[in-house]
Design a protein around this motif. Sequence first.
Motif, PDB file in Angstrom:
ATOM      1  N   VAL A 294      14.138   0.534  -6.872  1.00 17.88           N
ATOM      2  CA  VAL A 294      14.484  -0.886  -6.788  1.00 17.88           C
ATOM      3  C   VAL A 294      14.438  -1.286  -5.316  1.00 17.88           C
ATOM      4  O   VAL A 294      14.952  -0.575  -4.446  1.00 17.88           O
ATOM      5  CB  VAL A 294      15.871  -1.168  -7.405  1.00 17.88           C
ATOM      6  CG1 VAL A 294      16.975  -0.351  -6.750  1.00 17.88           C
ATOM      7  CG2 VAL A 294      16.194  -2.662  -7.350  1.00 17.88           C
ATOM      8  N   ALA A 295      13.784  -2.400  -5.045  1.00 18.59           N
ATOM      9  CA  ALA A 295      13.585  -2.856  -3.675  1.00 18.59           C
ATOM     10  C   ALA A 295      14.713  -3.764  -3.225  1.00 18.59           C
ATOM     11  O   ALA A 295      15.073  -4.715  -3.934  1.00 18.59           O
ATOM     12  CB  ALA A 295      12.260  -3.608  -3.567  1.00 18.59           C
ATOM     13  N   GLU A 296      15.264  -3.475  -2.048  1.00 19.48           N
ATOM     14  CA  GLU A 296      16.116  -4.453  -1.373  1.00 19.48           C
ATOM     15  C   GLU A 296      15.169  -5.297  -0.523  1.00 19.48           C
ATOM     16  O   GLU A 296      14.818  -4.931   0.586  1.00 19.48           O
ATOM     17  CB  GLU A 296      17.167  -3.784  -0.486  1.00 19.48           C
ATOM     18  CG  GLU A 296      18.114  -4.804   0.127  1.00 19.48           C
ATOM     19  CD  GLU A 296      18.581  -4.443   1.533  1.00 19.48           C
ATOM     20  OE1 GLU A 296      19.618  -4.987   1.965  1.00 19.48           O
ATOM     21  OE2 GLU A 296      17.922  -3.654   2.220  1.00 19.48           O
TER      22      GLU A 296
ATOM     23  N   GLU B 185       2.971  -1.222 -10.651  1.00 15.98           N
ATOM     24  CA  GLU B 185       2.162  -0.460  -9.708  1.00 15.98           C
ATOM     25  C   GLU B 185       2.900  -0.207  -8.401  1.00 15.98           C
ATOM     26  O   GLU B 185       2.418   0.539  -7.535  1.00 15.98           O
ATOM     27  CB  GLU B 185       0.860  -1.209  -9.398  1.00 15.98           C
ATOM     28  CG  GLU B 185      -0.046  -1.430 -10.590  1.00 15.98           C
ATOM     29  CD  GLU B 185       0.439  -2.559 -11.500  1.00 15.98           C
ATOM     30  OE1 GLU B 185       1.122  -3.481 -10.985  1.00 15.98           O
ATOM     31  OE2 GLU B 185       0.162  -2.511 -12.710  1.00 15.98           O
ATOM     32  N   GLY B 186       4.044  -0.855  -8.234  1.00 23.43           N
ATOM     33  CA  GLY B 186       4.836  -0.700  -7.027  1.00 23.43           C
ATOM     34  C   GLY B 186       6.159  -0.026  -7.326  1.00 23.43           C
ATOM     35  O   GLY B 186       6.220   0.983  -8.019  1.00 23.43           O
ATOM     36  N   LEU B 187       7.238  -0.617  -6.843  1.00 17.42           N
ATOM     37  CA  LEU B 187       8.547   0.006  -7.013  1.00 17.42           C
ATOM     38  C   LEU B 187       9.091  -0.172  -8.423  1.00 17.42           C
ATOM     39  O   LEU B 187       9.906   0.629  -8.881  1.00 17.42           O
ATOM     40  CB  LEU B 187       9.515  -0.550  -5.976  1.00 17.42           C
ATOM     41  CG  LEU B 187       9.138  -0.213  -4.524  1.00 17.42           C
ATOM     42  CD1 LEU B 187      10.079  -0.894  -3.548  1.00 17.42           C
ATOM     43  CD2 LEU B 187       9.131   1.297  -4.302  1.00 17.42           C
TER      44      LEU B 187
ATOM     45  N   GLU C 207       0.839  -1.192   0.000  1.00 20.31           N
ATOM     46  CA  GLU C 207       0.000   0.000   0.000  1.00 20.31           C
ATOM     47  C   GLU C 207       0.883   1.254   0.000  1.00 20.31           C
ATOM     48  O   GLU C 207       0.570   2.248  -0.652  1.00 20.31           O
ATOM     49  CB  GLU C 207      -0.915   0.005   1.226  1.00 20.31           C
ATOM     50  CG  GLU C 207      -1.887  -1.166   1.285  1.00 20.31           C
ATOM     51  CD  GLU C 207      -2.617  -1.220   2.615  1.00 20.31           C
ATOM     52  OE1 GLU C 207      -2.487  -0.251   3.410  1.00 20.31           O
ATOM     53  OE2 GLU C 207      -3.313  -2.223   2.876  1.00 20.31           O
ATOM     54  N   VAL C 208       1.978   1.185   0.729  1.00 19.37           N
ATOM     55  CA  VAL C 208       2.927   2.302   0.766  1.00 19.37           C
ATOM     56  C   VAL C 208       3.535   2.515  -0.613  1.00 19.37           C
ATOM     57  O   VAL C 208       3.609   3.651  -1.117  1.00 19.37           O
ATOM     58  CB  VAL C 208       4.033   2.030   1.809  1.00 19.37           C
ATOM     59  CG1 VAL C 208       5.101   3.122   1.754  1.00 19.37           C
ATOM     60  CG2 VAL C 208       3.443   1.917   3.204  1.00 19.37           C
ATOM     61  N   TYR C 209       3.960   1.427  -1.245  1.00 16.20           N
ATOM     62  CA  TYR C 209       4.650   1.562  -2.523  1.00 16.20           C
ATOM     63  C   TYR C 209       3.707   2.003  -3.638  1.00 16.20           C
ATOM     64  O   TYR C 209       4.146   2.628  -4.614  1.00 16.20           O
ATOM     65  CB  TYR C 209       5.358   0.251  -2.871  1.00 16.20           C
ATOM     66  CG  TYR C 209       6.419  -0.100  -1.850  1.00 16.20           C
ATOM     67  CD1 TYR C 209       7.184   0.904  -1.262  1.00 16.20           C
ATOM     68  CD2 TYR C 209       6.632  -1.417  -1.442  1.00 16.20           C
ATOM     69  CE1 TYR C 209       8.144   0.605  -0.312  1.00 16.20           C
ATOM     70  CE2 TYR C 209       7.599  -1.724  -0.494  1.00 16.20           C
ATOM     71  CZ  TYR C 209       8.344  -0.707   0.074  1.00 16.20           C
ATOM     72  OH  TYR C 209       9.285  -0.996   1.026  1.00 16.20           O
TER      73      TYR C 209
END
Length: 584
Positions: free
Chosen positions: A286-288, A303-305, A267-269
């Motif tokens: 880019v997600a770690e 829709e996210g990172l 939801e945050v992303y």
Amino acid sequence: MSTSATQAPRTDAERMADPNWWRQAAVYQIYPRSFADSNGDGIGDIQGITAKVPYLKELGIDAVWLSPFYPSALADGGYDVDDYRNVDPKLGTLEDFDEMAAALHAAGIKLVADIVPNHSSDRHEWFKEALASPKGSAARERYIFRDGKGENGELPPSDWDSVFGGPVWERITEPDGTPGQWYMHIFAKEQPDFNWDNPEVREDFLKTLRFWSDRGVDGFRIDVAHGMAKDLSEPMPMKADLAARAHGTDGFVDGSHPFWDRDEVHEVYAEWRKLFNEYNPPRTAVAEAWVHESRRARYASPEGLGQAFNFDLLQADFDAPSFRKIITENLIAAKETGASSTWVFSNHDVVRHATRYGLPKGGSVAQGTNAAQDISSTKPKGQDGKGWLLAGAPAEELDVELGLRRARAATLLMLALPGSAYLYQGEELGLREVTEIPDSERQDPSFFRNPGVEIGRDGCRVPLPWTADGPSFGFGQDRAHLPQPEWFARYAVSEQEGVEGSTLEFYRRALRLRSELQADEELEWVETGNQDVLHFSRPGGWDTVTNFGTEPFELPAGTVVVSSGPLEDGLLPADTSAWVVRDA
């Protein structure tokens, strides 16, 4: 030489304007305090990076990922942030940052900033306000405070351990001097976790992302992206129950862990993605996220990172079947999400791959975080640069030459893959892990919190050697903040520039060719009849062959445009990769 597979190089302006620049970018991670020191205080800084932009341009990278440069007490190497919208005075000023961003952009290099959203520093103004405020106050609601258990609240709210060792809870002293509540810190006690259920926290991070995007930051690397969202409803599970389930058949692939990889984090992303898309070109991220492979896709969704780190190759042995399986699975996963894959062998948290590949199979990858076994050193052995390292026990000998040979071969294979390649400063020099650091000079908190168990991550964070002489090998004008070994002189930039066959010139050639040869994000495996040799082709007549075995292998017809090591009578030797462009 026929180079029918090559394309006309794009201009810097074309690359900078491309909204899809990140899909097949070569991204170079800079750990600012150990890159270049401009003022002689022993600490790398922003002006030092700006001065090295010509070097970065010559290297041939597409983007710089800047590890945290914010004000920090360095309780965790800068990942304990005092102020998210400023520069550490020891590293420079906001004006210095603007000049660096402008210089990078003028050179056609994008800028990716590290964002640390799971926790702040205990010196952050919000946390200081929380400590000075009463229980139940709005200031405490920005973090995770809980009453303790026991007759007088003397026991922590749960028995969970932090990543850096010790309990995940720290008790505070209330403003009136009495023992008080406990706050949660997944990492060091100097890193209190934010409460991401609090709208004020969410809004402030949107403000931070906009602040840096407006200053020219092109993308963000999200630290501990699988943290943040938490379920601390009572009764909290015991750590033994969590451990038993983590090692069971289902693990936590349903998002039910109390603080790792919960569904609510997306939801945050989704909010962040809306902000990123307001810019032209859109800001990237880019997600770690150290999560099960089945859970990675949501972090990398459009829709996210948009992208998530794939650490699978980083954790693999130098082994052909393992590499092929990992590459195949990750390319399929990337295609399903619409993202591009990411590839990485080294970063600021793990043992450098030139060292890992010189150890017997099964040596530890991690250092200070998520590590069950780590490396430490005794005296170097002989004059050939070999040393002894511990990969658990017993001590094993590091083969320096083998490690570098395999590291170069693996890197050339990686640079040929569809997707983004993430490089870590110093690997282009062939640097291995620095083990000759006295206990008295170590800095990583994991070393101090787990004495005798973890050696920490300082060995991959030692400042770079730019020249073969001087008090800090050209890093600065005086001694560096972490001790550099004598053998650094042989790996200095000044000793490798213009030297055919050097690791630096090898990286430069490979990166230049990569930008010319890149095509659609497709890969086709070519069967070799040898389980120790991998061969794949990319659109346009470009082939990559890697020999993981012990016997030389015959290359396909065409022109070898780059190899990780010398060929032997036209054959590909053991532990070597080559790119072959098929003749028109």
